[in-house]
Motif scaffolding. Structure first.
Motif, short mmCIF file in Angstrom:
data_model
loop_
_atom_site.label_atom_id
_atom_site.label_comp_id
_atom_site.label_asym_id
_atom_site.label_seq_id
_atom_site.Cartn_x
_atom_site.Cartn_y
_atom_site.Cartn_z
N THR A 68 4.26 52.05 1.96
CA THR A 68 3.78 52.44 0.58
C THR A 68 2.08 52.77 0.47
O THR A 68 1.87 53.62 -0.22
CB THR A 68 4.06 51.17 -0.17
OG1 THR A 68 5.40 50.83 -0.02
CG2 THR A 68 3.91 51.31 -1.80
N TYR A 88 2.96 65.67 -7.37
CA TYR A 88 3.62 64.65 -6.26
C TYR A 88 3.73 65.34 -4.98
O TYR A 88 3.65 64.70 -4.07
CB TYR A 88 5.05 64.58 -7.16
CG TYR A 88 5.95 63.89 -6.50
CD1 TYR A 88 5.65 62.69 -5.32
CD2 TYR A 88 7.44 63.94 -6.62
CE1 TYR A 88 6.55 61.84 -4.64
CE2 TYR A 88 8.46 62.98 -6.04
CZ TYR A 88 7.89 62.14 -5.03
OH TYR A 88 8.88 61.36 -4.51
N VAL A 108 7.55 55.74 -3.62
CA VAL A 108 6.74 56.06 -4.68
C VAL A 108 7.49 55.45 -5.89
O VAL A 108 6.73 54.91 -7.04
CB VAL A 108 7.16 57.84 -4.93
CG1 VAL A 108 6.45 58.02 -6.36
CG2 VAL A 108 6.06 58.44 -3.96
N TYR A 144 1.71 63.08 -11.42
CA TYR A 144 1.48 61.60 -11.60
C TYR A 144 0.01 61.19 -12.25
O TYR A 144 -0.83 62.12 -11.62
CB TYR A 144 1.77 60.71 -10.35
CG TYR A 144 3.30 60.46 -10.18
CD1 TYR A 144 4.12 59.90 -11.06
CD2 TYR A 144 3.94 61.17 -9.06
CE1 TYR A 144 5.43 59.54 -10.71
CE2 TYR A 144 5.40 60.95 -8.66
CZ TYR A 144 5.99 60.15 -9.61
OH TYR A 144 7.46 60.15 -9.38
#
Length: 410
Positions: A68, A88, A108, A144
């Motif tokens: 992550t 993205y 994500v 995002y």
């Protein structure tokens, strides 16, 4: 026996670190993962990555791990510095990090559930190229935005003004210390904590010898040292004009406004940026006028060292101004123009030298060609006198005048 609670339901999960996280919910649900409904505040890439590292290391999300963090670092490198928005680019992340598409999607989603990412625009299969009048196909991209959740601000003890995406931190600043002059001057003693200068200045210290050479070789002791003040460079490059404390404080306040307006200067420390802008301040420009100048310098890229780039640009401007002044001086004084003198010399060398034989033949040929000699004298008197002589020129002019005055009978 208490029923089990799903990790994505509407109930608050049990806090594993109540003394650090308080009562803020660590998991963000689907509705709050949109920019218009998020409880997290807007952030830039640097502070966002710092907060994301803390959230993952605190174990707030059960599925957050090193993968992550790798995906978060990839997103941070591509984020817009001021808005925090990022495309993205699922296939790009998967290729760069050597991860499967499913793994990237899963992590994500972890960042969204942490409250660290929110949707600005959902990707669709609608042809964006057709909307722009272009041929081919390209789907609408997912965008995002970087945000920091309230659980992080609560743990850090931040005071927040506002709610949601537009919330901001209240920073309590102490009264600033008395500003000091950080000009490039060779002081006898250096100040502790002084900001770094843009140019390295070596201090030349004399070695006091009471006997022998005291660890100094004869070669070093006899070497002539070059003082910075004797440099052939312009004085504005080696030693800027000194500033009073009040003037330095005003320029730092102006620089704070400039740095907020010009995004590519925001990575530079405030004092160093203020030092690089002194030439603009000397011109009498205010913060907004200087910001307009800087915005025009970098439209499509960001310098790695903004202060050094500004200094280099000012040096180029000074060199161009010097070249223009030299060109104007040469235009106003042709005799000092080297190119003009070279042309004159070349013309003089290319012009054939006239001999006495040339003069004698010209006088014999033109003894009865009075009109031709008179026309030559009218065009170039000096050359005609040198070629034909004074007597012949006077006689030719008289004969030509008589011929014009005598009427012709048909």
């Amino acid at each position: 026996m208490l029923p089990k609670t799903a990790p994505h339901n509407n109930h608050q999960p049990t806090q594993t670190r109540p003394h650090r996280l308080g009562n803020a919910a660590p998991i963000t649900h689907a509705t709050a993962q949109e920019l218009t409904h998020t409880a997290s505040r807007h952030s830039g890439p640097r502070r966002w990555l710092k907060a994301t590292r803390w959230l993952l290391s605190a174990g707030i999300h059960p599925r957050g791990n090193a993968t992550t963090l790798r995906i978060a670092e990839d997103l941070a490198t591509r984020m817009d510095y001021s808005t925090g928005h990022v495309l993205y680019c699922l296939d790009g992340i998967s290729t760069r990090l050597a991860l499967s598409r499913a793994t990237v999607k899963r992590h994500v989603a972890v960042l969204r559930e942490l409250g660290s990412l929110v949707w600005v625009m959902h990707g669709t299969k609608a042809n964006i190229r057709r909307k722009r009048g272009l041929s081919g196909y390209a789907g609408t991209a997912t965008v995002y935005a970087a945000v920091i959740p309230p659980v992080y601000d609560h743990a850090m003890g931040h005071q927040i003004v506002g709610t949601g995406y537009d919330a901001r931190i209240v920073i309590h600043q102490q009264s600033p210390a008395r500003p000091v002059d950080n000009s490039l001057v060779d002081d006898s003693c250096s100040r502790i904590g002084a900001p770094p200068s843009l140019t390295l200045v070596k201090e030349e210290r004399k070695v006091q010898m009471t006997g022998g050479f005291n660890y100094t070789s004869r070669r070093c002791a006899s070497r002539t040292k070059h003082h910075p003040s004797h440099s052939s460079a312009p004085a504005s490059r080696t030693k800027p004009a000194p500033r009073s404390p009040a003037q330095a404080a005003r320029e730092i306040l102006e620089t704070r406004t400039i740095r907020a307006l010009v995004n590519w200067t925001q990575s530079e420390p405030l004092r160093r940026l203020a030092f690089s802008l002194r030439a603009y301040f000397d011109r009498g420009l205010n913060a907004h006028e200087i910001a307009a100048e800087l915005i025009g310098l970098c439209l499509t890229w960001r310098p790695a060292r903004p202060a050094a780039y500004i200094q280099a640009h000012l040096r180029r401007e000074a060199d161009d101004a010097t070249a223009r002044d030299s060109a104007h001086a040469a235009a106003s004084d042709p005799q000092s123009n080297i190119a003009w003198q070279e042309w004159l010399e070349q013309t003089r060398l290319e012009t054939p030298t006239r001999t006495d034989t040339d003069r004698r033949l010209a006088r014999l040929y033109s003894w009865d060609q009075w009109s031709e000699v008179a026309d030559h004298y009218a065009e170039d008197p000096d050359d005609a006198l040198d070629l034909y002589g004074t007597r012949l020129c006077v006689h030719a002019i008289r004969q030509a005048s008589l011929a014009e005055a005598t009427p012709r009978h048909v």
